[in-house]
Design a protein around this motif. Structure first.
Motif, PDB file in Angstrom:
ATOM      1  N   ARG A 193       0.834  -1.210   0.000  1.00 43.77           N
ATOM      2  CA  ARG A 193       0.000   0.000   0.000  1.00 43.77           C
ATOM      3  C   ARG A 193       0.867   1.258   0.000  1.00 43.77           C
ATOM      4  O   ARG A 193       0.582   2.225  -0.707  1.00 43.77           O
ATOM      5  CB  ARG A 193      -0.916  -0.004   1.223  1.00 43.77           C
ATOM      6  N   SER A 357      -6.317   3.140   2.739  1.00 43.51           N
ATOM      7  CA  SER A 357      -7.772   3.201   2.575  1.00 43.51           C
ATOM      8  C   SER A 357      -8.514   2.564   3.745  1.00 43.51           C
ATOM      9  O   SER A 357      -9.680   2.882   3.994  1.00 43.51           O
ATOM     10  CB  SER A 357      -8.179   2.519   1.270  1.00 43.51           C
ATOM     11  N   GLU A 390      -4.066   4.046  -1.659  1.00 42.15           N
ATOM     12  CA  GLU A 390      -3.471   3.131  -2.630  1.00 42.15           C
ATOM     13  C   GLU A 390      -4.361   2.948  -3.858  1.00 42.15           C
ATOM     14  O   GLU A 390      -3.922   2.399  -4.881  1.00 42.15           O
ATOM     15  CB  GLU A 390      -3.174   1.774  -1.983  1.00 42.15           C
ATOM     16  N   TYR A 391      -5.619   3.462  -3.798  1.00 43.17           N
ATOM     17  CA  TYR A 391      -6.544   3.301  -4.916  1.00 43.17           C
ATOM     18  C   TYR A 391      -6.643   4.534  -5.810  1.00 43.17           C
ATOM     19  O   TYR A 391      -7.371   4.505  -6.812  1.00 43.17           O
ATOM     20  CB  TYR A 391      -7.933   2.910  -4.395  1.00 43.17           C
ATOM     21  N   VAL A 411     -11.691   6.426  -3.981  1.00 45.42           N
ATOM     22  CA  VAL A 411     -10.359   5.990  -3.526  1.00 45.42           C
ATOM     23  C   VAL A 411     -10.433   5.236  -2.206  1.00 45.42           C
ATOM     24  O   VAL A 411      -9.398   4.878  -1.626  1.00 45.42           O
ATOM     25  CB  VAL A 411      -9.377   7.179  -3.414  1.00 45.42           C
ATOM     26  N   HIS A 413     -11.444   1.870   0.144  1.00 46.46           N
ATOM     27  CA  HIS A 413     -11.298   0.429  -0.085  1.00 46.46           C
ATOM     28  C   HIS A 413     -12.577  -0.086  -0.753  1.00 46.46           C
ATOM     29  O   HIS A 413     -13.692   0.265  -0.341  1.00 46.46           O
ATOM     30  CB  HIS A 413     -11.072  -0.287   1.240  1.00 46.46           C
TER      31      HIS A 413
END
Length: 430
Positions: A193, A357, A390-391, A411, A413
């Protein structure tokens, strides 16, 4: 005949216990932060606690537990300006105090609320015409040079550094000796991440940008990703180990900076021994008081500024809780709001707030409809620019509340996105 500088320095050499001669009833003492903490001087104050009454020790980021922090020295009360692992339990138990603040404002607040009587700090050995250096930590103590007397510990292992952190012997009422290694924090564990977040930030840093990047896993990964960049500058709160490789590779030159061109500017450094060796006797690194380094107007003078800071939780409005989860305090505001504001005031600046996230086990989302009850808002919605997980990157500045909610959910999870969408509708945001 007037005495020489060398004679003056020699005459002021004292045992650490001599600090007690300069501490009266109700004294307000400013203690330097982390590696700038003069351990031998504080040991002497605690040992002589029976001679003290209603004395307050003001400090950010204490490096180690102490009897005075834990309320075990009746004459001393620790006042924290930023909680650390050494002070958190004591604060929650009511043994020490915490003052909310922005880091840039600490010198001003200390002048107004405490009117300090004495500053105690660890310094480098004297050199040249009678100057000590505050070494790794200019922070708030450098702001009191020439205003408040200093009693210092000369640590043979404290690197001599440059900048507005030079303390003349005429401002010193006494000094004692120490020979103690600097604290080297453990290297952070880096996760997938962290690498994903760092990549998203790094690709948004152009050549010629001036950087403020903290310490930790994501900051280290961001810096490790910048090896192909050119002419980067540094104007940061904490100069960490991740910068050293870039400086030695010629990536950091500071040639496009508007202020202190060609210089790395910071208020403190913390990291490896290699870092401490790098700043030692290095005129290319300047240490300045925090009311200068963290002044948003100074930061904004850099035309392409990039600030990277971490948070614990972000709500749909973009409010960032970076110092507490609910009412459980972990730290304080530090310089995050200072740099968030300065970066967006920069002509082509940008600020990034980074976070995972979700919790490590993916059971709790860190993107939430509303912050937990009692949460302290560290960076408020109007100055939050980009939120990175991380998204992806949620660009919030100038966005409507509905756009903010949608972008933050995007963004979050994936396991929580449907639930978050329902909650955003329930709140009337979508």
């Amino acid at each position: 005949m007037a005495s020489s500088i060398a004679e003056t320095i020699a005459a002021l050499r004292r045992p650490a216990t001599a600090v007690l001669d300069h501490v009266g009833r109700g004294a307000q003492i400013v203690v330097n932060s982390f590696n700038g903490e003069p351990a031998t001087v504080l040991d002497a104050l605690e040992a002589g606690g029976d001679r003290l009454s209603d004395v307050r020790l003001h400090q950010m980021l204490a490096p180690r537990p102490r009897p005075s922090i834990e309320g075990k020295v009746p004459g001393l009360r620790h006042v924290s300006w930023f909680l650390s692992p050494a002070t958190r339990e004591a604060f929650h138990a009511g043994h020490c105090d915490l003052v909310p603040n922005n880091f840039s404002d600490v010198p001003r607040l200390l002048r107004r609320s405490a009117a300090p009587d004495l500053v105690v700090a660890s310094v480098s050995p004297p050199a040249g015409p009678g100057y000590f250096s505050l070494g790794t930590d200019a922070t708030y103590t450098a702001a009191f040079i020439g205003e408040v007397p200093f009693f210092v510990e000369v640590n043979a292992q404290m690197p001599r550094t440059y900048g507005a952190n030079q303390l003349h012997v005429n401002d010193v009422v006494g000094w004692c000796e120490a020979n103690r290694p600097l604290v080297v924090p453990p290297s952070p564990e880096v996760s997938a991440r962290d690498r994903a977040i760092a990549a998203l930030v790094a690709e948004r840093i152009p050549d010629g940008a001036t950087l403020q990047i903290g310490i930790g896993a994501v900051p280290d990964m961001v810096l490790a990703s910048l090896g192909d960049h050119r002419e980067l500058g540094v104007h940061t709160e904490v100069f960490g180990s991740g910068f050293v490789d870039l400086a030695e590779q010629g990536v950091i030159t500071g040639t496009r900076k508007a202020t202190h061109r060609g210089k790395i500017v910071t208020t403190g450094c913390l990291g490896t021994q290699r870092l401490y060796d790098f700043v030692a006797d290095n005129p290319g690194v300047e240490f300045h008081p925090v009311d200068y380094t963290n002044d948003p107007w100074i930061i904004a003078r850099e035309p392409v500024f990039r600030a990277v800071n971490a948070t614990l939780e972000v709500d749909f409005l973009g409010q960032c809780a970076s110092e507490s989860l609910g009412s459980e305090y972990f730290s304080s505001s530090g310089g995050q709001p200072d740099y968030a504001r300065g970066a967006i005031m920069s002509e082509n600046g940008a600020a990034f707030i980074v976070l995972h996230s979700a919790t490590h086990d993916d059971t709790v989302s860190r993107i939430v409809p509303q912050l937990q009850p009692g949460a302290a808002v560290t960076t408020f919605k109007n100055i939050v620019d980009n939120v990175v997980t991380e998204y992806g990157v949620a660009e919030l500045r100038g966005a409507t509340i509905a756009e903010r909610a949608r972008r933050l959910i995007a963004v979050a999870h994936p396991a929580f996105r449907d639930e978050l969408t329902v909650q955003a509708r329930d709140l009337g945001y979508l």
